[in-house]
Motif scaffolding. Structure first.
Motif, short mmCIF file in Angstrom:
data_model
loop_
_atom_site.label_atom_id
_atom_site.label_comp_id
_atom_site.label_asym_id
_atom_site.label_seq_id
_atom_site.Cartn_x
_atom_site.Cartn_y
_atom_site.Cartn_z
N LEU A 32 0.83 -1.20 0.00
CA LEU A 32 0.00 0.00 0.00
C LEU A 32 0.87 1.26 0.00
CD1 LEU A 32 -2.71 1.51 0.31
CD2 LEU A 32 -2.54 1.10 2.75
N LEU A 33 1.84 1.30 0.87
CA LEU A 33 2.73 2.47 0.95
C LEU A 33 3.55 2.65 -0.33
CD1 LEU A 33 3.89 2.12 4.66
CD2 LEU A 33 2.21 3.73 3.73
N GLU A 34 4.01 1.55 -0.92
CA GLU A 34 4.76 1.63 -2.19
C GLU A 34 3.90 2.22 -3.30
OE1 GLU A 34 5.96 -2.40 -2.96
OE2 GLU A 34 7.66 -2.31 -1.57
N LYS A 35 2.66 1.77 -3.39
CA LYS A 35 1.77 2.25 -4.45
C LYS A 35 1.39 3.71 -4.23
CE LYS A 35 1.95 -1.26 -7.00
NZ LYS A 35 2.65 -1.14 -8.29
N LEU A 36 1.19 4.12 -2.99
CA LEU A 36 0.93 5.53 -2.72
C LEU A 36 2.13 6.38 -3.14
CD1 LEU A 36 -0.89 5.36 0.74
CD2 LEU A 36 -1.90 5.99 -1.47
N ALA A 37 3.34 5.88 -2.88
CA ALA A 37 4.57 6.59 -3.27
C ALA A 37 4.70 6.68 -4.79
CB ALA A 37 5.79 5.90 -2.66
N GLU A 38 4.12 5.72 -5.52
CA GLU A 38 4.15 5.72 -6.99
C GLU A 38 3.07 6.63 -7.59
OE1 GLU A 38 3.91 1.69 -8.45
OE2 GLU A 38 5.59 1.05 -7.20
N GLY A 39 2.27 7.26 -6.74
CA GLY A 39 1.25 8.18 -7.23
C GLY A 39 -0.16 7.63 -7.26
N TYR A 40 -0.36 6.41 -6.82
CA TYR A 40 -1.71 5.87 -6.73
C TYR A 40 -2.50 6.63 -5.67
CZ TYR A 40 -0.79 1.65 -9.50
OH TYR A 40 -0.50 0.77 -10.50
N SER A 41 -3.82 6.64 -5.80
CA SER A 41 -4.71 7.19 -4.78
C SER A 41 -5.41 6.04 -4.09
CB SER A 41 -5.77 8.09 -5.41
OG SER A 41 -5.18 9.21 -6.01
N LEU A 42 -5.55 6.13 -2.80
CA LEU A 42 -6.33 5.16 -2.04
C LEU A 42 -7.76 5.70 -1.98
CD1 LEU A 42 -6.59 2.66 -0.20
CD2 LEU A 42 -5.91 4.14 1.72
N ILE A 43 -8.68 4.97 -2.56
CA ILE A 43 -10.09 5.37 -2.60
C ILE A 43 -10.80 4.58 -1.50
CG2 ILE A 43 -12.17 5.55 -4.01
CD1 ILE A 43 -9.74 7.13 -5.10
N ILE A 44 -11.55 5.31 -0.66
CA ILE A 44 -12.24 4.68 0.46
C ILE A 44 -13.71 5.07 0.43
CG2 ILE A 44 -12.39 4.46 2.97
CD1 ILE A 44 -9.45 5.47 3.05
N GLN A 45 -14.58 4.07 0.42
CA GLN A 45 -16.01 4.29 0.57
C GLN A 45 -16.37 3.81 1.97
OE1 GLN A 45 -19.20 2.08 -1.78
NE2 GLN A 45 -19.27 1.42 0.34
N LYS A 46 -17.11 4.62 2.70
CA LYS A 46 -17.52 4.26 4.05
C LYS A 46 -18.87 4.87 4.36
CE LYS A 46 -15.98 6.69 7.58
NZ LYS A 46 -17.27 7.28 7.85
N PRO A 47 -19.55 4.35 5.39
CA PRO A 47 -20.82 4.96 5.79
C PRO A 47 -20.60 6.39 6.28
CG PRO A 47 -20.57 2.78 6.76
CD PRO A 47 -19.26 3.13 6.15
N ARG A 48 -21.61 7.22 6.11
CA ARG A 48 -21.54 8.61 6.58
C ARG A 48 -21.32 8.69 8.09
NH1 ARG A 48 -23.36 12.86 3.49
NH2 ARG A 48 -23.90 13.98 5.38
N ILE A 49 -21.97 7.80 8.80
CA ILE A 49 -21.90 7.82 10.27
C ILE A 49 -21.40 6.46 10.74
CG2 ILE A 49 -23.25 8.06 12.39
CD1 ILE A 49 -25.22 9.73 10.71
N PRO A 50 -20.46 6.36 11.66
CA PRO A 50 -19.74 7.50 12.24
C PRO A 50 -18.66 7.99 11.29
CG PRO A 50 -18.87 5.47 13.16
CD PRO A 50 -20.00 5.08 12.23
N ASN A 51 -18.29 9.24 11.44
CA ASN A 51 -17.22 9.79 10.61
C ASN A 51 -16.02 10.07 11.51
OD1 ASN A 51 -16.27 10.41 8.06
ND2 ASN A 51 -16.70 12.59 8.30
N GLU A 52 -15.10 9.13 11.54
CA GLU A 52 -13.94 9.22 12.40
C GLU A 52 -13.11 10.46 12.07
OE1 GLU A 52 -14.94 6.70 10.59
OE2 GLU A 52 -15.31 5.02 11.93
N LYS A 53 -12.46 11.02 13.08
CA LYS A 53 -11.68 12.25 12.92
C LYS A 53 -10.60 12.13 11.85
CE LYS A 53 -12.28 14.06 17.56
NZ LYS A 53 -11.61 14.48 18.79
N VAL A 54 -10.06 10.95 11.67
CA VAL A 54 -8.98 10.75 10.71
C VAL A 54 -9.41 11.18 9.30
CG1 VAL A 54 -9.52 8.33 10.18
CG2 VAL A 54 -7.18 9.14 10.01
N PHE A 55 -10.70 11.14 8.99
CA PHE A 55 -11.18 11.45 7.64
C PHE A 55 -11.23 12.95 7.34
CE2 PHE A 55 -12.43 7.08 7.98
CZ PHE A 55 -12.17 6.62 6.71
#
Length: 159
Positions: free
Chosen positions: A46-69
């Motif tokens: 995951l970290l290698e691909k992010l370094a290569e310019g990939y985007s991590l796409i995340i779909q999640k429920p609206r609630i709860p919305n953790e602070k990290v987002f």
């Protein structure tokens, strides 16, 4: 283990993404090839691909919305779901832990995407339709789904 399927082989499957490869999303455009492989470490990949310019796409429920987002780019949302893009600079250890914990949550979906330009994302429950995130217009792109707990990846390529 590493197995590659050609476009012609993919045509023979009823629903290659749901039944054969277990992807947590629907794809409207059949890829040129799909490769399943065991990988040494999901987090490293995951970290290698992010370094290569990939985007991590995340779909999640609206609630709860953790602070990290709060630090991530919001791509889309509807009454039920939110869709985020994460890059190398915004990825955190807290997000990794949350992804690992949520891997088998049916309302979560995450994958790496090489190019977001022109890709059409349709969130689940939009217009009463599908219950899965749906992607289309994946021309000349690469999508990688990581199975974190078992250190496996599924790579879909479009030429």
């Amino acid at each position: 283990m590493k197995t590659t399927y050609s476009y012609a082989e993919l045509l023979k499957f009823d629903d290659p993404f749901e039944y054969e490869f277990g992807l947590p999303l629907k794809i409207n455009d059949l890829p040129s090839s799909v490769m399943e492989e065991d990988i040494p470490d999901s987090k490293t990949k995951l970290l290698e691909k992010l370094a290569e310019g990939y985007s991590l796409i995340i779909q999640k429920p609206r609630i709860p919305n953790e602070k990290v987002f709060s630090a991530f780019q919001l791509l889309d949302e509807n009454e039920f779901m939110k869709l985020y893009a994460v890059n190398e600079t915004t990825f955190t250890e807290a997000l990794w832990n949350l992804l690992y914990e949520s891997e088998y949550n049916l309302h979560w979906s995450f994958f790496l995407l090489k190019e977001m330009k022109g890709v059409v994302f349709e969130l689940p429950y939009t217009g009463g339709g599908t219950r899965s995130l749906t992607l289309s217009s994946l021309n000349a792109n690469t999508l990688i789904h990581l199975r974190l707990e078992v250190d496996e990846s599924v790579t879909c390529r479009w030429d």
